[in-house]
Scaffold this motif. Structure first.
Motif, PDB file in Angstrom:
ATOM      1  N   ARG A 232      17.071  62.375  30.034  1.00 50.23           N
ATOM      2  CA  ARG A 232      17.217  61.628  28.777  1.00 50.23           C
ATOM      3  C   ARG A 232      17.947  62.413  27.697  1.00 50.23           C
ATOM      4  NH1 ARG A 232      11.046  60.846  27.684  1.00 50.23           N
ATOM      5  NH2 ARG A 232      11.283  63.083  28.150  1.00 50.23           N
ATOM      6  N   ILE A 233      18.229  63.689  27.934  1.00 51.12           N
ATOM      7  CA  ILE A 233      18.877  64.520  26.924  1.00 51.12           C
ATOM      8  C   ILE A 233      20.312  64.064  26.696  1.00 51.12           C
ATOM      9  CG2 ILE A 233      19.667  66.857  26.362  1.00 51.12           C
ATOM     10  CD1 ILE A 233      17.269  67.935  27.865  1.00 51.12           C
ATOM     11  N   ARG A 234      20.699  63.938  25.427  1.00 48.52           N
ATOM     12  CA  ARG A 234      22.055  63.525  25.065  1.00 48.52           C
ATOM     13  C   ARG A 234      22.867  64.740  24.593  1.00 48.52           C
ATOM     14  NH1 ARG A 234      22.501  57.971  24.558  1.00 48.52           N
ATOM     15  NH2 ARG A 234      20.487  56.838  24.593  1.00 48.52           N
ATOM     16  N   ASN A 235      24.159  64.737  24.918  1.00 48.69           N
ATOM     17  CA  ASN A 235      25.035  65.823  24.489  1.00 48.69           C
ATOM     18  C   ASN A 235      25.597  65.526  23.093  1.00 48.69           C
ATOM     19  OD1 ASN A 235      27.015  63.883  24.892  1.00 48.69           O
ATOM     20  ND2 ASN A 235      27.796  64.804  26.786  1.00 48.69           N
ATOM     21  N   LYS A 236      26.588  66.264  22.665  1.00 52.98           N
ATOM     22  CA  LYS A 236      27.147  66.098  21.321  1.00 52.98           C
ATOM     23  C   LYS A 236      27.847  64.755  21.151  1.00 52.98           C
ATOM     24  CE  LYS A 236      27.748  71.032  20.355  1.00 52.98           C
ATOM     25  NZ  LYS A 236      28.719  72.108  20.016  1.00 52.98           N
ATOM     26  N   GLN A 237      28.247  64.152  22.256  1.00 50.96           N
ATOM     27  CA  GLN A 237      28.875  62.825  22.211  1.00 50.96           C
ATOM     28  C   GLN A 237      27.831  61.709  22.369  1.00 50.96           C
ATOM     29  OE1 GLN A 237      30.311  65.419  24.221  1.00 50.96           O
ATOM     30  NE2 GLN A 237      31.524  65.795  22.356  1.00 50.96           N
ATOM     31  N   LYS A 238      26.556  62.086  22.327  1.00 44.50           N
ATOM     32  CA  LYS A 238      25.435  61.153  22.450  1.00 44.50           C
ATOM     33  C   LYS A 238      25.329  60.554  23.852  1.00 44.50           C
ATOM     34  CE  LYS A 238      24.702  61.846  18.112  1.00 44.50           C
ATOM     35  NZ  LYS A 238      23.620  62.809  17.704  1.00 44.50           N
ATOM     36  N   ASP A 239      25.927  61.226  24.833  1.00 46.64           N
ATOM     37  CA  ASP A 239      25.873  60.748  26.210  1.00 46.64           C
ATOM     38  C   ASP A 239      24.735  61.409  26.977  1.00 46.64           C
ATOM     39  OD1 ASP A 239      28.100  59.051  26.052  1.00 46.64           O
ATOM     40  OD2 ASP A 239      29.483  60.712  26.440  1.00 46.64           O
ATOM     41  N   LYS A 240      23.967  60.602  27.699  1.00 49.27           N
ATOM     42  CA  LYS A 240      23.017  61.125  28.665  1.00 49.27           C
ATOM     43  C   LYS A 240      23.782  61.361  29.974  1.00 49.27           C
ATOM     44  CE  LYS A 240      20.305  57.558  28.340  1.00 49.27           C
ATOM     45  NZ  LYS A 240      19.151  56.635  28.547  1.00 49.27           N
ATOM     46  N   PRO A 241      23.209  62.115  30.894  1.00 49.14           N
ATOM     47  CA  PRO A 241      23.897  62.319  32.177  1.00 49.14           C
ATOM     48  C   PRO A 241      24.324  61.017  32.847  1.00 49.14           C
ATOM     49  CG  PRO A 241      22.099  63.867  32.003  1.00 49.14           C
ATOM     50  CD  PRO A 241      21.998  62.952  30.808  1.00 49.14           C
ATOM     51  N   ILE A 242      23.476  60.003  32.786  1.00 49.05           N
ATOM     52  CA  ILE A 242      23.793  58.736  33.445  1.00 49.05           C
ATOM     53  C   ILE A 242      25.030  58.073  32.843  1.00 49.05           C
ATOM     54  CG2 ILE A 242      22.356  57.247  31.995  1.00 49.05           C
ATOM     55  CD1 ILE A 242      21.501  55.802  34.586  1.00 49.05           C
ATOM     56  N   ASP A 243      25.308  58.358  31.577  1.00 47.17           N
ATOM     57  CA  ASP A 243      26.475  57.771  30.920  1.00 47.17           C
ATOM     58  C   ASP A 243      27.782  58.353  31.442  1.00 47.17           C
ATOM     59  OD1 ASP A 243      24.853  56.179  29.234  1.00 47.17           O
ATOM     60  OD2 ASP A 243      24.592  57.863  27.849  1.00 47.17           O
ATOM     61  N   LEU A 244      27.703  59.476  32.146  1.00 47.13           N
ATOM     62  CA  LEU A 244      28.900  60.141  32.670  1.00 47.13           C
ATOM     63  C   LEU A 244      29.146  59.826  34.138  1.00 47.13           C
ATOM     64  CD1 LEU A 244      28.383  63.695  31.074  1.00 47.13           C
ATOM     65  CD2 LEU A 244      29.572  61.714  30.099  1.00 47.13           C
ATOM     66  N   VAL A 245      28.276  59.033  34.741  1.00 46.58           N
ATOM     67  CA  VAL A 245      28.411  58.723  36.169  1.00 46.58           C
ATOM     68  C   VAL A 245      29.636  57.840  36.408  1.00 46.58           C
ATOM     69  CG1 VAL A 245      27.349  57.588  38.153  1.00 46.58           C
ATOM     70  CG2 VAL A 245      25.930  58.889  36.552  1.00 46.58           C
ATOM     71  N   PRO A 246      30.519  58.231  37.334  1.00 41.26           N
ATOM     72  CA  PRO A 246      31.672  57.383  37.661  1.00 41.26           C
ATOM     73  C   PRO A 246      31.212  56.036  38.226  1.00 41.26           C
ATOM     74  CG  PRO A 246      31.940  59.603  38.544  1.00 41.26           C
ATOM     75  CD  PRO A 246      30.522  59.496  38.078  1.00 41.26           C
ATOM     76  N   GLY A 247      31.984  55.006  37.954  1.00 46.23           N
ATOM     77  CA  GLY A 247      31.617  53.684  38.442  1.00 46.23           C
ATOM     78  C   GLY A 247      31.635  53.567  39.947  1.00 46.23           C
ATOM     79  N   THR A 248      32.247  54.551  40.591  1.00 43.15           N
ATOM     80  CA  THR A 248      32.346  54.527  42.057  1.00 43.15           C
ATOM     81  C   THR A 248      31.159  55.187  42.737  1.00 43.15           C
ATOM     82  OG1 THR A 248      33.645  56.575  41.950  1.00 43.15           O
ATOM     83  CG2 THR A 248      34.867  54.492  42.021  1.00 43.15           C
ATOM     84  N   ASN A 249      30.143  55.600  41.962  1.00 41.21           N
ATOM     85  CA  ASN A 249      29.004  56.306  42.545  1.00 41.21           C
ATOM     86  C   ASN A 249      27.688  55.637  42.137  1.00 41.21           C
ATOM     87  OD1 ASN A 249      27.258  58.204  43.676  1.00 41.21           O
ATOM     88  ND2 ASN A 249      28.489  59.945  43.056  1.00 41.21           N
TER      89      ASN A 249
END
Length: 214
Positions: free
Chosen positions: A160-177
């Motif tokens: 659930r941790i968000r980075n400086k861009q307010k993204d959680k890890p799940i927000d960075l998952v490619p749509g192909t995965n």
């Protein structure tokens, strides 16, 4: 968050640090003690922190075990935890970040088994955790990245941790995965529910599956 994963059994006995150069021994060689590892610069001028980062980058388990002072019994030096938690590269990545970004599964496994290691450090540039980095690595090796993500989650990483861009890890998952997205969704749900709720859900799943098979 500090790691809470129980130490996993290893398939092979980790090698101990190499014997220091010196005069020929007059008696049978004894295994070096864990505390005898030197945390001063080596002969080439490299600092232990630099050696650690390089070992994580190259997935060099032997070098990693040497710099952490891991003996034949698998126990690391008392200084190993601090070395892992404080060592960073020029971009502010810890050894865990570097290992996750490079897919260094074996080295990551060794470091996560060291008691007291911080599993959710934030790097300086993006504020990413190693879990964010593992997801970024998935663009290069989708299936291998899932194994690394699972390892980090098992070690206690918070999805659930968000980075400086307010993204959680799940927000960075490619749509192909979609498999990686599913793994992170399950981890978030388990974190929100807590250990009791997760256990209840697991029991319910087992009960439901049994009903369907009747």
């Amino acid at each position: 968050m500090f790691k809470s994963r129980k130490s996993s059994s290893k398939s092979a006995t980790p090698p101990g640090p190499p014997s220091p150069a010196g005069p020929a021994p007059v008696a049978a060689a004894r295994a070096p003690k864990t505390e005898e590892i030197s945390y001063d610069n080596d002969e080439d001028g490299a600092k232990p922190s630099e050696i650690l980062i390089e070992a994580a980058r190259r997935n060099n388990v032997d070098l990693l075990q040497e710099v952490l002072g891991i003996g034949a019994d698998g126990t690391a030096s008392s200084k190993a935890t601090d070395l892992i938690n404080t060592s960073v590269d020029a971009l502010g990545n810890t050894a865990l970040h570097v290992a996750a970004l490079n897919g260094s599964y074996e080295c990551l496994d060794v470091m996560l088994d060291v008691e007291g290691v911080e599993v959710d450090p934030l790097n300086r540039m993006q504020g990413n955790t190693p879990l964010h980095c593992a997801v970024i690595y998935s663009e290069e090796e989708p299936e291998h990245a899932i194994s690394i993500v699972d390892m980090l989650i098992d070690a206690g990483s918070d999805p659930r941790i968000r980075n400086k861009q307010k993204d959680k890890p799940i927000d960075l998952v490619p749509g192909t995965n979609p498999e990686l997205r599913k793994a992170l969704q399950g981890a978030e749900m388990a974190t929100l529910m807590g250990p009791v709720g997760a256990a209840e859900e697991e029991g319910q799943d087992v009960e439901d599956s049994g009903s369907e098979s009747d």
